[in-house]
Design a protein around this motif. Structure first.
Motif, PDB file in Angstrom:
ATOM      1  N   LEU A  60      55.572  -8.365  -1.137  1.00 52.21           N
ATOM      2  CA  LEU A  60      56.037  -8.372  -2.603  1.00 52.21           C
ATOM      3  C   LEU A  60      55.682  -9.557  -3.474  1.00 52.21           C
ATOM      4  O   LEU A  60      55.426  -8.995  -4.513  1.00 52.21           O
ATOM      5  CB  LEU A  60      57.509  -8.965  -2.099  1.00 52.21           C
ATOM      6  CG  LEU A  60      58.432  -7.683  -1.824  1.00 52.21           C
ATOM      7  CD1 LEU A  60      59.624  -8.342  -0.715  1.00 52.21           C
ATOM      8  CD2 LEU A  60      58.881  -6.770  -2.887  1.00 52.21           C
ATOM      9  N   ASN A  61      55.008 -10.621  -2.873  1.00 52.90           N
ATOM     10  CA  ASN A  61      54.276 -11.275  -3.737  1.00 52.90           C
ATOM     11  C   ASN A  61      53.113 -11.099  -4.438  1.00 52.90           C
ATOM     12  O   ASN A  61      52.815 -11.359  -5.441  1.00 52.90           O
ATOM     13  CB  ASN A  61      54.544 -12.984  -3.282  1.00 52.90           C
ATOM     14  CG  ASN A  61      55.700 -13.387  -3.273  1.00 52.90           C
ATOM     15  OD1 ASN A  61      56.003 -14.163  -4.382  1.00 52.90           O
ATOM     16  ND2 ASN A  61      56.474 -13.657  -2.314  1.00 52.90           N
ATOM     17  N   GLY A  70      62.420 -14.921   7.764  1.00 49.42           N
ATOM     18  CA  GLY A  70      61.390 -15.167   8.637  1.00 49.42           C
ATOM     19  C   GLY A  70      60.513 -13.832   8.474  1.00 49.42           C
ATOM     20  O   GLY A  70      59.623 -13.711   9.325  1.00 49.42           O
ATOM     21  N   ASP A  71      60.581 -12.995   7.439  1.00 44.29           N
ATOM     22  CA  ASP A  71      59.935 -11.767   7.448  1.00 44.29           C
ATOM     23  C   ASP A  71      58.662 -11.955   6.558  1.00 44.29           C
ATOM     24  O   ASP A  71      58.693 -11.675   5.430  1.00 44.29           O
ATOM     25  CB  ASP A  71      60.650 -10.577   7.176  1.00 44.29           C
ATOM     26  CG  ASP A  71      59.888  -9.000   7.294  1.00 44.29           C
ATOM     27  OD1 ASP A  71      58.580  -9.188   7.339  1.00 44.29           O
ATOM     28  OD2 ASP A  71      60.531  -8.079   7.425  1.00 44.29           O
ATOM     29  N   LEU A  72      57.564 -12.714   7.126  1.00 43.12           N
ATOM     30  CA  LEU A  72      56.621 -13.080   6.152  1.00 43.12           C
ATOM     31  C   LEU A  72      55.652 -11.998   5.820  1.00 43.12           C
ATOM     32  O   LEU A  72      54.951 -12.056   4.594  1.00 43.12           O
ATOM     33  CB  LEU A  72      55.694 -14.049   6.904  1.00 43.12           C
ATOM     34  CG  LEU A  72      56.364 -15.275   7.393  1.00 43.12           C
ATOM     35  CD1 LEU A  72      55.396 -16.262   7.994  1.00 43.12           C
ATOM     36  CD2 LEU A  72      57.137 -16.046   6.375  1.00 43.12           C
ATOM     37  N   GLU A  73      55.564 -10.818   6.618  1.00 41.41           N
ATOM     38  CA  GLU A  73      54.775  -9.907   6.006  1.00 41.41           C
ATOM     39  C   GLU A  73      55.396  -8.935   4.712  1.00 41.41           C
ATOM     40  O   GLU A  73      54.711  -8.963   3.916  1.00 41.41           O
ATOM     41  CB  GLU A  73      54.811  -8.604   7.396  1.00 41.41           C
ATOM     42  CG  GLU A  73      53.709  -7.346   6.839  1.00 41.41           C
ATOM     43  CD  GLU A  73      53.830  -6.520   8.008  1.00 41.41           C
ATOM     44  OE1 GLU A  73      53.308  -5.601   7.817  1.00 41.41           O
ATOM     45  OE2 GLU A  73      54.391  -6.827   9.161  1.00 41.41           O
ATOM     46  N   LYS A  74      56.641  -8.905   4.893  1.00 44.63           N
ATOM     47  CA  LYS A  74      57.374  -8.242   3.526  1.00 44.63           C
ATOM     48  C   LYS A  74      57.082  -9.375   2.464  1.00 44.63           C
ATOM     49  O   LYS A  74      56.953  -9.063   1.403  1.00 44.63           O
ATOM     50  CB  LYS A  74      59.044  -7.992   4.037  1.00 44.63           C
ATOM     51  CG  LYS A  74      59.276  -6.809   4.559  1.00 44.63           C
ATOM     52  CD  LYS A  74      60.570  -6.520   4.639  1.00 44.63           C
ATOM     53  CE  LYS A  74      60.843  -5.227   5.711  1.00 44.63           C
ATOM     54  NZ  LYS A  74      62.260  -4.911   5.774  1.00 44.63           N
ATOM     55  N   MET A  78      60.595  -8.667  -7.556  1.00 42.82           N
ATOM     56  CA  MET A  78      59.775  -8.819  -6.326  1.00 42.82           C
ATOM     57  C   MET A  78      59.576 -10.093  -5.753  1.00 42.82           C
ATOM     58  O   MET A  78      59.913 -10.489  -4.746  1.00 42.82           O
ATOM     59  CB  MET A  78      58.330  -8.370  -6.856  1.00 42.82           C
ATOM     60  CG  MET A  78      58.189  -6.897  -7.186  1.00 42.82           C
ATOM     61  SD  MET A  78      56.737  -6.584  -7.739  1.00 42.82           S
ATOM     62  CE  MET A  78      56.888  -4.830  -8.398  1.00 42.82           C
ATOM     63  N   ILE A  79      59.533 -11.038  -6.639  1.00 39.01           N
ATOM     64  CA  ILE A  79      59.707 -12.588  -6.286  1.00 39.01           C
ATOM     65  C   ILE A  79      60.809 -12.960  -5.655  1.00 39.01           C
ATOM     66  O   ILE A  79      60.703 -13.691  -4.363  1.00 39.01           O
ATOM     67  CB  ILE A  79      59.310 -13.676  -7.400  1.00 39.01           C
ATOM     68  CG1 ILE A  79      57.530 -13.353  -7.797  1.00 39.01           C
ATOM     69  CG2 ILE A  79      59.459 -14.991  -7.171  1.00 39.01           C
ATOM     70  CD1 ILE A  79      57.445 -13.993  -9.239  1.00 39.01           C
ATOM     71  N   ASN A  80      62.100 -12.612  -6.161  1.00 40.53           N
ATOM     72  CA  ASN A  80      63.262 -13.136  -5.566  1.00 40.53           C
ATOM     73  C   ASN A  80      63.599 -12.287  -4.163  1.00 40.53           C
ATOM     74  O   ASN A  80      63.912 -12.883  -3.352  1.00 40.53           O
ATOM     75  CB  ASN A  80      64.290 -12.889  -6.644  1.00 40.53           C
ATOM     76  CG  ASN A  80      64.422 -13.647  -7.548  1.00 40.53           C
ATOM     77  OD1 ASN A  80      64.889 -14.946  -7.462  1.00 40.53           O
ATOM     78  ND2 ASN A  80      63.947 -13.481  -9.200  1.00 40.53           N
TER      79      ASN A  80
END
Length: 209
Positions: free
Chosen positions: A83-84, A75-79, A64-66
């Motif tokens: 995940l984090n 640039g997809d901060l939402e995804k 998930m982190i990777n």
């Protein structure tokens, strides 16, 4: 030499692809293949492999982190955020996931949330240099110069040759009007290859001339 390294990478990819085909339930095989794809610049393949690793093991925080790092880079901060956050849920003591959350919130100018997550990361890994240096930046943005200086110095204790660390400390010291010390760290940042903001360099030069 670069070509040889590329050939070696392709060999590793072939071996891991074979392993994934033979053992489709191997989380580590899919995870490692995703990481090697990342190194090879095969981003879409990396995403697919890391997603497969998570599908096989929904508690696999490392994938998930990777995967979040890839989406952050795109640039997809939402995804990246989702995940984090999920990585923290399944691995509550993951310093890297908290540090990543801090950076995501920092990018969105949510400074209090950024600080909270950087501090959480450092609670679990006090030697995570990137968290100290990013925390320095956020504290400087908030005008908390004393805390910013302390954070930068903590980071440099761990990595004395961090170019970003010396630059961030220089900026924090500048706002404390400790110009001579700030200049020293700015020069060190330059020596280490950091591209110091020319406007900042000029302003600091004026104060020490």
């Amino acid at each position: 030499m670069t070509e040889q390294k590329h050939e070696d990478l392709e060999t590793v990819i072939e071996e891991l692809e074979k392993k994934c085909a033979e053992h489709p339930e191997s989380v580590m095989a899919h995870h490692h293949l995703g990481l090697v794809y990342m190194k090879a610049g095969r981003i879409e393949d990396a995403i697919a492999s890391l997603e497969k690793a998570i599908e096989v093991d929904p508690l696999n925080g490392d994938s998930m982190i990777n995967l979040g790092a890839i989406h952050f880079g795109q640039g997809d901060l939402e995804k990246a955020l989702k995940l984090n956050e999920e990585a923290v849920r399944v691995q509550p003591e993951s310093a890297q996931a908290y540090a990543n959350l801090g950076l995501i919130w920092q990018q969105q100018s949510e400074l209090e949330k950024a600080i909270e997550n950087y501090e959480k990361a450092l609670q679990y890994d006090p030697k995570l240099v990137t968290a100290w240096l990013n925390l320095t930046s956020v504290l400087t943005m908030k005008g908390e110069d004393d805390r910013a200086v302390k954070a930068a110095k903590k980071g440099l204790e761990i990595d004395p040759d961090s170019a970003l660390g010396h630059n961030n400390l220089a900026v924090a010291l500048y706002f404390k009007q400790e110009f001579a010390e700030a200049y020293k760290h700015m020069q060190r940042a330059k020596e280490l290859g950091y591209s110091v903001d020319p406007n900042f360099s000029a302003k600091l030069q004026e104060h020490v001339s």
